[in-house]
Design an enzyme around this catalytic site. Structure first.
Site, PDB file in Angstrom:
ATOM      1  N   ILE A 705      -0.309  -7.599   0.717  1.00 49.38           N
ATOM      2  CA  ILE A 705      -0.524  -6.832   1.940  1.00 49.38           C
ATOM      3  C   ILE A 705      -0.681  -5.348   1.677  1.00 49.38           C
ATOM      4  O   ILE A 705      -0.935  -4.577   2.598  1.00 49.38           O
ATOM      5  CB  ILE A 705       0.633  -7.057   2.952  1.00 49.38           C
ATOM      6  CG1 ILE A 705       1.986  -6.683   2.343  1.00 49.38           C
ATOM      7  CG2 ILE A 705       0.628  -8.474   3.461  1.00 49.38           C
ATOM      8  CD1 ILE A 705       3.133  -6.799   3.321  1.00 49.38           C
ATOM      9  N   GLY A 706      -0.544  -4.911   0.442  1.00 51.78           N
ATOM     10  CA  GLY A 706      -0.740  -3.493   0.148  1.00 51.78           C
ATOM     11  C   GLY A 706      -0.518  -3.198  -1.314  1.00 51.78           C
ATOM     12  O   GLY A 706       0.186  -3.926  -2.016  1.00 51.78           O
ATOM     13  N   VAL A 713       2.708  -4.803  -2.802  1.00 50.53           N
ATOM     14  CA  VAL A 713       3.591  -5.346  -1.780  1.00 50.53           C
ATOM     15  C   VAL A 713       3.007  -6.667  -1.282  1.00 50.53           C
ATOM     16  O   VAL A 713       1.829  -6.740  -0.910  1.00 50.53           O
ATOM     17  CB  VAL A 713       3.762  -4.374  -0.600  1.00 50.53           C
ATOM     18  CG1 VAL A 713       4.740  -4.953   0.422  1.00 50.53           C
ATOM     19  CG2 VAL A 713       4.262  -3.021  -1.093  1.00 50.53           C
ATOM     20  N   LYS A 727       8.196  -5.868  -2.689  1.00 51.69           N
ATOM     21  CA  LYS A 727       7.512  -4.796  -3.424  1.00 51.69           C
ATOM     22  C   LYS A 727       7.768  -4.987  -4.913  1.00 51.69           C
ATOM     23  O   LYS A 727       8.896  -4.846  -5.391  1.00 51.69           O
ATOM     24  CB  LYS A 727       8.025  -3.435  -2.964  1.00 51.69           C
ATOM     25  CG  LYS A 727       7.317  -2.256  -3.616  1.00 51.69           C
ATOM     26  CD  LYS A 727       7.765  -0.936  -2.995  1.00 51.69           C
ATOM     27  CE  LYS A 727       7.033   0.242  -3.598  1.00 51.69           C
ATOM     28  NZ  LYS A 727       7.440   1.513  -2.965  1.00 51.69           N
ATOM     29  N   ASP A 827       7.719  12.036   0.437  1.00 48.27           N
ATOM     30  CA  ASP A 827       6.376  11.449   0.511  1.00 48.27           C
ATOM     31  C   ASP A 827       6.115  10.888   1.903  1.00 48.27           C
ATOM     32  O   ASP A 827       5.601   9.786   2.054  1.00 48.27           O
ATOM     33  CB  ASP A 827       6.210  10.359  -0.543  1.00 48.27           C
ATOM     34  CG  ASP A 827       4.743  10.003  -0.784  1.00 48.27           C
ATOM     35  OD1 ASP A 827       3.869  10.815  -0.437  1.00 48.27           O
ATOM     36  OD2 ASP A 827       4.472   8.925  -1.334  1.00 48.27           O
TER      37      ASP A 827
END
Length: 987
Positions: A705-706, A713, A727, A827
């Site tokens: 998903i990322g 992830v 993750k 971040d």
């Protein structure tokens, strides 16, 4: 070429050539193809490999990269530009029958004109960033045979009109954000072979007509929210090869004869649903099956005979309510001797009883994972298990096994994980375990093992975890065990009868994270070399006969979280150096013979964290300890003890997890005593690498998903059926180990409703992963930029933007002002703001987070220098070498606020030279602020009563994003300002 000419060319490409033969419109020809390709090229804004360099007038367009033409007519029939990293939007073309832009970064919506591509047979736009809805006009491409829109950002419902594509054979919409039901019209796709809709948010029952599609060979709809019973027609589909419906809400039972009808089925994934009833007896004759997952359901009754599965590779029946009653109850296991390809077999967490038959040794020589834990098996572990020469993991924990551990287990050349804890095994630990050169984890706790610890374990040079706690072991601790360079997780020898000294070689374990020697009969001094265990997070040496003083070297354990030295014979003063252990949560020195003045700084100020009871000669300390004053207090000048505080090297991976892990095991043993003073943090479930592999289908790309700089992830389904975001860190990537450690350290001690919740941590050698709560509504980046107009109104109106702003401000306020030690995120950006099912915002990704120094003249600065954050959101002072500060987060938050209400990214192409996002907003606020409001917000919710609130939010953003950190407000002030703005808005 002027705009009118370009428009005419596009019209001719979109509409049939006959329409371009009159009234001055140019007739279709290959010159038109060339011009259209150049228009297509003009929409590409980034070509990292330069592949479109050949698209110029110096060569015939049929020779351009990725172009195929009709030989006789020299017309473009195919464009294939896969895996090239192209970025841009899609321009419509007309004469094509093949268009593949797979695995690039095309964005924007699918053009409505795509329905005019009446010759199109194959459309592959998978793995891009296309957003919005599927155009209904796509249903006009009546000759389509293959349609791939997977792994994009498409939303809304799937148009039922697509059911008119009678020639469609392959359809893949997986990994998008589709909602609603699977259209019943899909039952009319008479040519359909492959239907893949995994990883969306589809709901409702399955259309009955799917099972009547004569050529359907693959149906994958896992990871959705589909409910109801499986249509009976699917169980009669003799063409089906793959049926994957994992992690939905399917109910009902499976027909007894389903495998008699599904004669071609090779893959059946129905895990993590709500299915019940008995397993179909016909499964035993389903000779085509290769992979079966029925785990995490409510199946009951007897496991049927499985004797005719010659091709089966994976068979998972775990986490059900299966039994094996009667004299033939274990026939299912014996019958698997006819499955020579079997690699994974799990019947864990059922209600199986009886003895394990010796026929277990007849299982496939290809078997890698044998998982039978959490049942009620009795008797001995058969020595024939040594026949499974390729097994890497055996899991029989939490049964009622008795007898000895068969020495033949030491002949398994590939064995890495042994899980035998929670049984009633007796006898000695086999010396043969020392022959297992790949051995990584040994779990033998909570048994009745006796004798000495075999010194041969020192030969297991890849060992990372050894848990022999709660047994009847005696003798000394072998020195050879402390010469294993990989020993990086746990050494637990507690609750035995071990004697003698702790060897000084313990200092060689510089990667170990937890040591527990409690409740033994160990004596002598605590070795000074223990301070060389630089990664140690947990140390328990309580309830022994240790004497001498507490070694000063404990102060070298900068990341230590838990120290228990209680119930020994330690004497002398408490080392003042222990004050410097900034991350220490528990210090138990009770029931010793300590004397002298108690330190007053660091952990010694926390009355709930320190236990000093029954040390009758201690004095002083903070008043709350209730100790007598010291008779001769030493003189103290203001500078007598300079506190040297070092930023830890981010070695705080398992602090909370390990504390709970040990405390829980000791409670389970039934013989834990004392130590009531020691608190414990929130309990986390433990997940290992193989658990996470099962949850994500071995980290399949379908579950991705990322991706970020340091990791990927995945979403997955845990053993309890719940969703999680997993993750996985790319440990070979520079900076990834540091990012993992930093994120663990930040997440271990912070709890807030607007921070992402950590479920567990997994660390095994080079494999590092975080298990986090899954957020089904994606992130703020996806809401602000990829959504279509219709979805913006639905998903992200004014009040919801205010709620997200308030949620994020609340999270940062907590990190900066309410943590015991301030935390700076470093971040903050829209992609690190996740949204749960109720659209509540959660801040995530603490890979760059920093813990700020306390009691320092420069407490707002970290000692770690360098650039912290992402371009556009990073505070400008970081670029000039300044240290990390809370004001840096305030700057990032201000940029996020400006982006939320203007829809402009700080790195937008319009911002260059001296103009940035802040200047642009300031310039327009002086005039008409409505000119800069996000057009999605203005168009759909342009209510006058919102104007003042938007203006105030933009001013808050500008205050936060001031260039000078001293001029920025604190997050406490910002949070209060946003609450006031939100309170003044209409509901």
């Amino acid at each position: 070429m002027d705009k009118k000419t370009i428009l005419l060319i596009l019209i001719c490409f979109i509409f049939p050539p006959l329409l371009c033969t009159s009234q001055g419109l140019p007739r279709f020809n290959n010159n038109t193809d060339q011009e259209s390709l150049l228009v297509f090229k003009s929409k590409i804004i980034h070509d990292p490999l330069g592949v479109l360099g050949t698209w110029n007038l110096t060569s015939p367009f049929c020779n351009w990269t990725g172009i195929t033409c009709n030989v006789t007519k020299q017309r473009v029939t195919s464009i294939s530009l896969e895996n090239l990293g192209l970025v841009g939007t899609i321009a419509p073309l007309s004469f094509l029958n093949y268009l593949s832009l797979l695995n690039n970064s095309f964005f924007g919506s699918m053009p409505q004109e795509i329905g005019r591509l009446f010759r199109l047979r194959m459309l592959s736009l998978g793995s891009n960033r296309i957003q919005g809805r599927i155009p209904v006009s796509l249903s006009l491409c009546s000759r389509l045979s293959s349609l791939d829109l997977s792994d994009n950002r498409l939303q809304g419902t799937i148009p039922s009109e697509l059911g008119a594509l009678s020639e469609l054979e392959n359809l893949s919409f997986s990994k998008n954000y589709f909602t609603g039901r699977i259209p019943s019209s899909f039952g009319n796709l008479s040519s359909l072979s492959n239907l893949i809709l995994m990883s969306n948010s589809l709901k409702g029952p399955l259309p009955e007509g799917l099972g009547r599609l004569p050529f359907l060979i693959q149906l994958q709809i896992g990871l959705n929210n589909i409910s109801g019973e499986i249509p009976n027609s699917l169980f009669n589909s003799s063409s089906l090869i793959i049926l994957a419906m994992t992690a939905n809400r399917l109910t009902g039972t499976l027909p007894p004869d389903m495998f008699t009808n599904l004669t071609s089925l090779t893959t059946l994934f129905l895990g993590a649903n709500l299915l019940s009833g008995r397993l179909p007896p016909s499964i035993g004759n389903a000779s085509s099956l290769t992979r079966v997952d029925l785990a995490n359901n409510s199946f009951s009754g007897q496991i049927p005979w499985l004797g005719n599965l010659p091709n089966i590779q994976i068979l998972s029946l775990q986490s059900n309510q299966l039994v094996n009653d009667g004299p033939s109850g274990m026939d299912f296991l014996t019958s698997l001797a006819n499955s020579p390809q079997l690699q994974v077999f799990s019947v864990a967490e059922n209600r199986l009883t009886g003895k394990l038959p010796s026929s277990i040794g007849n299982l496939s020589r290809q078997l890698s994972l044998l998982v039978m834990n959490n049942n009620f098996f009795q008797g001995t572990l058969p020595g024939e298990i040594s026949n499974l020469v390729n097994v890497t993991l055996i899991a029989f924990e939490h049964n009622s096994l008795t007898g000895t551990i068969p020495p033949s287990i030491g002949t398994l050349p590939n064995l890495q994980y042994i899980f035998l804890h929670g049984n009633r095994l007796s006898g000695k630990i086999p010396e043969s375990l020392g022959n297992l050169t790949y051995l990584a984890e040994v779990h033998l706790s909570n048994n009745l093992l006796e004798g000495t610890i075999p010194s041969s374990l020192g030969n297991c040079q890849r060992l990372q975890l050894l848990d022999l706690s709660v047994n009847l072991l005696n003798g000394t601790i072998p020195r050879d065990m402390f010469r294993i360079p990989s020993f990086g997780m746990v050494l637990n020898l507690s609750f035995n009868s071990l004697t003698g000294f702790v060897p000084s070689e313990i200092g060689s374990l510089n990667m170990i994270q937890a040591i527990d020697f409690s409740s033994n009969k160990l004596s002598g001094d605590i070795p000074f070399t223990i301070g060389d265990c630089s990664s140690l997070l947990y140390l328990d040496m309580s309830r022994n006969w240790f004497q001498g003083t507490i070694p000063n070297s404990l102060a070298k354990l900068k990341g230590i979280d838990y120290i228990d030295l209680s119930s020994n014979k330690l004497s002398g003063n408490i080392p003042v150096s222990l004050e410097s252990l900034r991350f220490l949560q528990v210090l138990n020195l009770s029931r010793n013979q300590l004397s002298g003045e108690v330190p007053t700084a660091g952990i010694f100020r926390n009355l709930t964290a320190v236990s000093l009871s029954e040390n009758l000669e201690l004095c002083g300390g903070v008043p709350g300890l209730g100790l007598p004053k010291c008779d001769s207090p030493g003189k103290k000048s203001s500078g007598s003890r300079l506190r040297i505080v070092l930023i830890a090297s981010f070695a705080f991976i398992f602090a909370s997890v390990l504390v709970v892990w040990f405390v829980t095991r000791k409670k389970d043993s039934g013989i834990r005593e004392g130590n009531e003073e020691a608190g414990s943090p929130e309990i986390y479930p433990m997940y290992r690498q193989h658990h996470l592999k099962l949850a994500t289908r071995n980290f399949s790309s379908e579950y991705l998903i990322g991706e970020g700089s340091f990791g990927s992830v995945y979403k997955g389904v845990l053993n309890d059926g719940s969703w999680a975001a997993i993750k996985v860190f790319k440990m070979g990537q520079h900076g990834a180990p540091k990012s993992f450690l930093a994120e663990c350290e930040a997440l271990r001690s912070i709890r807030h409703r607007n921070l992402v919740k950590i479920i567990s941590v997994c660390s095994a050698g080079d494999f590092k992963a975080l298990v986090l709560k899954f957020m089904p509504n994606g992130n703020l980046e996806q809401l602000l930029h990829p959504t279509s107009e219709s979805e913006v109104e639905k998903a992200f109106g004014m009040n919801q933007r205010m709620k997200v702003a308030q949620d994020v401000a609340s999270a940062l306020e907590y990190l900066h002002h309410d943590c015991e030690t301030p935390v700076v995120h470093c971040d903050l950006k829209p992609s690190n703001i996740l949204l749960d099912e109720e659209m509540t915002a959660h801040v995530t990704d603490f890979g760059l987070a920093r813990i700020l120094l306390k009691n320092s003249p420069n407490a707002h600065f970290s000692s770690s220098l360098g650039l912290k954050g992402s371009i556009g959101y990073m505070a400008p002072e970081y670029g000039m070498g300044a240290g990390v500060s809370t004001r840096g987060d305030v700057y990032s938050f201000g940029i996020v606020i400006l982006e939320m209400f203007t829809g402009k990214k700080p790195v937008d192409n319009m911002f260059n030279g001296d103009m940035d996002l802040q200047d642009w907003v300031s310039m327009h606020l002086a005039g008409n602020s409505q000119d800069i409001v996000d057009h999605e917000l203005k168009q759909k919710e342009g209510r006058p009563e919102y104007d003042e609130g938007i203006g105030r939010m933009l001013n808050i953003g500008l205050m936060c994003a001031r260039k000078s950190p001293e001029e920025r407000p604190s997050m406490r002030e910002v949070s209060l300002m946003i609450k006031k703005v939100k309170a003044g808005l209409p509901e």
